[in-house]
Design an enzyme around this catalytic site. Structure first.
Site, PDB file in Angstrom:
ATOM      1  N   TYR A 128       0.845  -1.193   0.000  1.00 49.63           N
ATOM      2  CA  TYR A 128       0.000   0.000   0.000  1.00 49.63           C
ATOM      3  C   TYR A 128       0.879   1.241   0.000  1.00 49.63           C
ATOM      4  CZ  TYR A 128      -3.843   3.149   0.646  1.00 49.63           C
ATOM      5  OH  TYR A 128      -4.752   4.157   0.437  1.00 49.63           O
ATOM      6  N   ASN A 213      -3.663   6.025   6.013  1.00 50.17           N
ATOM      7  CA  ASN A 213      -4.409   6.837   6.979  1.00 50.17           C
ATOM      8  C   ASN A 213      -5.132   5.935   7.974  1.00 50.17           C
ATOM      9  OD1 ASN A 213      -6.652   5.812   5.628  1.00 50.17           O
ATOM     10  ND2 ASN A 213      -7.076   7.696   4.513  1.00 50.17           N
ATOM     11  N   SER A 236       3.503   9.415  12.680  1.00 49.85           N
ATOM     12  CA  SER A 236       4.962   9.437  12.774  1.00 49.85           C
ATOM     13  C   SER A 236       5.423  10.197  14.012  1.00 49.85           C
ATOM     14  CB  SER A 236       5.546  10.092  11.522  1.00 49.85           C
ATOM     15  OG  SER A 236       6.940   9.921  11.476  1.00 49.85           O
ATOM     16  N   HIS A 261       4.263  15.549   8.657  1.00 52.17           N
ATOM     17  CA  HIS A 261       3.591  14.360   8.133  1.00 52.17           C
ATOM     18  C   HIS A 261       2.093  14.377   8.395  1.00 52.17           C
ATOM     19  CE1 HIS A 261       6.542  11.607   6.500  1.00 52.17           C
ATOM     20  NE2 HIS A 261       7.362  11.841   7.499  1.00 52.17           N
ATOM     21  N   GLU A 326       9.638   5.863  17.186  1.00 47.69           N
ATOM     22  CA  GLU A 326       9.873   5.406  15.815  1.00 47.69           C
ATOM     23  C   GLU A 326      11.267   5.829  15.346  1.00 47.69           C
ATOM     24  OE1 GLU A 326       7.785   6.055  11.415  1.00 47.69           O
ATOM     25  OE2 GLU A 326       7.374   7.437  13.063  1.00 47.69           O
ATOM     26  N   HIS A 327      11.578   7.107  15.500  1.00 52.58           N
ATOM     27  CA  HIS A 327      12.887   7.651  15.145  1.00 52.58           C
ATOM     28  C   HIS A 327      13.538   8.243  16.393  1.00 52.58           C
ATOM     29  CE1 HIS A 327      10.225   8.319  11.556  1.00 52.58           C
ATOM     30  NE2 HIS A 327      11.210   7.659  10.967  1.00 52.58           N
ATOM     31  N   ASP A 360      14.862   8.255   5.796  1.00 53.66           N
ATOM     32  CA  ASP A 360      13.660   8.255   4.976  1.00 53.66           C
ATOM     33  C   ASP A 360      13.968   7.969   3.515  1.00 53.66           C
ATOM     34  OD1 ASP A 360      11.788   8.680   6.930  1.00 53.66           O
ATOM     35  OD2 ASP A 360      11.676  10.845   6.646  1.00 53.66           O
ATOM     36  N   HIS A 419      -3.223 -40.079  19.368  1.00 53.36           N
ATOM     37  CA  HIS A 419      -1.842 -39.675  19.103  1.00 53.36           C
ATOM     38  C   HIS A 419      -0.882 -40.770  19.575  1.00 53.36           C
ATOM     39  CE1 HIS A 419      -3.509 -35.697  18.459  1.00 53.36           C
ATOM     40  NE2 HIS A 419      -2.295 -35.180  18.228  1.00 53.36           N
TER      41      HIS A 419
END
Length: 429
Positions: A128, A213, A236, A261, A326-327, A360, A419
């Site tokens: 996506y 989104n 982000s 962002h 995240e960063h 990025d 079994h």
């Protein structure tokens, strides 16, 4: 505008709590709307996909794909500097992800037992790629190149077109460079549903990766189990730990780079230097006023961003570990000395000349990263995400005889007598 807090008072604790809660379970009404879209596409196929594409993207008409020739034509139309940048980034991403190739193994025992782990690529993957507020050709590279290295047979990009059915040339050019097979002109939850369930026109995929989104994120959450997904991605975020030697103008620019962002994005600075904190705050105000995406930036600064003055760098690192960003940028004197303190971050950037933007676009590391604190247990997207493990076992008669009593004991203890019998019967000749 961005608040300036201190760990000397409790306001920073309330802020951290609010930051951690921003990825709570999705709104019930949003889930209801997305589930209705998924159900319609599952039951009606192409008809529902086209209906929702016209409603949400303004694109009317039958289901349409772009083929490799269309992507190559877009690549040929690119300005030489953009094409060079795209190809340079792709080369760096390949070089890094080539090193990620996992290997299987065979365990051979003297009694004739052979155990094997095979690593197999997924057959078909849907990628996506957002097409709303901005085009993201870099997302194509970050998803498709690791998939190709893994050996995925078929890659389908889904991206929303404009009302005329057009897609950004840079995005299509990235598809050409990365080796995408087809581009589905559809976006949103309806595209995810078509990829997951399959329609008369859209083949069913094994996995869906890539950001989107709230509708896309919710669709992926609801479709997990029908297909695999990469992760539940949220807004982000960047967290910077810096000492007084850092350049406040540069730090402000890095914070705004994430805030542009999304209105829900977060830019966070942690520093023990109060003078630096104030200098960065003022630089943020000055730069935000001139930024092309200042409306989005302003909302992100107001909602989830903050500058926090800490007691020392150790306290700053402890807060960073709690946030699990995240960063994470470590800026100032000797950032390498602090990297071993980091256990929970998506991607780490060391030193004043490593802004997050290099990750990025150009460094080669992946920018599809865990958000909202999920770096505590999720990893960046990589080659292994496009593969699955398969186990193979082979026993000899001798080996089964050696293990039979233990297997029978286990099976009977669990009440699974058939079994146990399946092993016992082989010892009866």
């Amino acid at each position: 505008m961005i608040p300036c807090l201190s760990t000397k008072d409790k306001a920073h604790l309330a802020y951290l709590q609010r930051l951690e809660n921003r990825l709570d379970a999705p709104d019930a009404e949003l889930v209801r709307q997305v589930q209705a879209i998924l159900t319609a596409v599952r039951e009606e196929g192409d008809a529902a996909l086209c209906r929702y594409s016209e409603r949400f993207d303004g694109f009317a008409g039958p289901v349409r794909f772009l083929e490799p020739a269309d992507c190559q034509a877009a690549l040929a139309r690119l300005a030489p500097d953009l094409r060079a940048a795209l190809e340079k980034a792709a080369a760096h991403i390949r070089a890094f992800h080539d090193k990620q190739r996992p290997e299987g193994f065979v365990l051979q025992k003297a009694n004739g037992v052979q155990l094997e782990q095979r690593l197999l690529p997924l057959k078909r993957v849907g990628l996506y790629v957002p097409g709303g507020r901005a085009a993201y050709p870099s997302t194509v590279l970050m998803n498709a190149i690791p998939a190709r290295i893994a050996g995925v047979e078929s890659l389908i990009v889904a991206t929303p077109p404009d009302a005329q059915g057009q897609v950004n040339d840079m995005t299509l050019a990235a598809c050409a460079v990365a080796g995408v097979d087809r581009v589905l002109l559809a976006g949103g939850a309806q595209a995810c549903a078509a990829l997951a369930y399959g329609t008369a026109s859209v083949p069913k995929v094994d996995k869906i990766t890539g950001p989107g989104n709230a509708y896309v994120a919710t669709a992926k959450r609801l479709l997990y189990g029908v297909v695999d997904i990469d992760m539940i991605a949220g807004p982000s975020e960047i967290l910077i730990v810096a000492d007084g030697d850092a350049n406040p103008t540069w730090l402000a620019a890095d914070l705004l780079g994430q805030c542009e962002h999304d209105p829900q994005a977060a830019g966070i600075l942690l520093t023990p230097d109060a003078a630096l904190a104030e200098a960065v705050r003022q630089a943020v105000i000055d730069q935000a006023a001139q930024a092309p995406r200042r409306d989005i930036i302003s909302q992100a600064l107001d909602r989830y961003s903050a500058i926090i003055v800490t007691k020392d760098l150790d306290e700053a690192m402890a807060i960073a570990e709690r946030v699990a960003p995240e960063h994470l940028e470590l800026v100032g004197e000797g950032p390498e000395s602090r990297i071993d303190m980091v256990r929970s971050a998506g991607s780490v950037f060391l030193g004043p000349y490593t802004p997050e933007a290099v990750g990025d676009y150009m460094a080669g590391t992946n920018h599809v990263l865990p958000t909202g604190g999920t770096a505590r247990f999720f990893s960046p997207l990589g080659v292994e995400n496009f593969m699955r493990r398969m186990q193979v076992s082979r026993y000899s008669q001798e080996a089964l005889t050696e293990d039979a009593a233990a297997i029978v004991a286990f099976a009977q203890a669990e009440g699974l007598y058939a079994h146990a019998r399946s092993v016992e019967i082989r010892g009866e000749g």
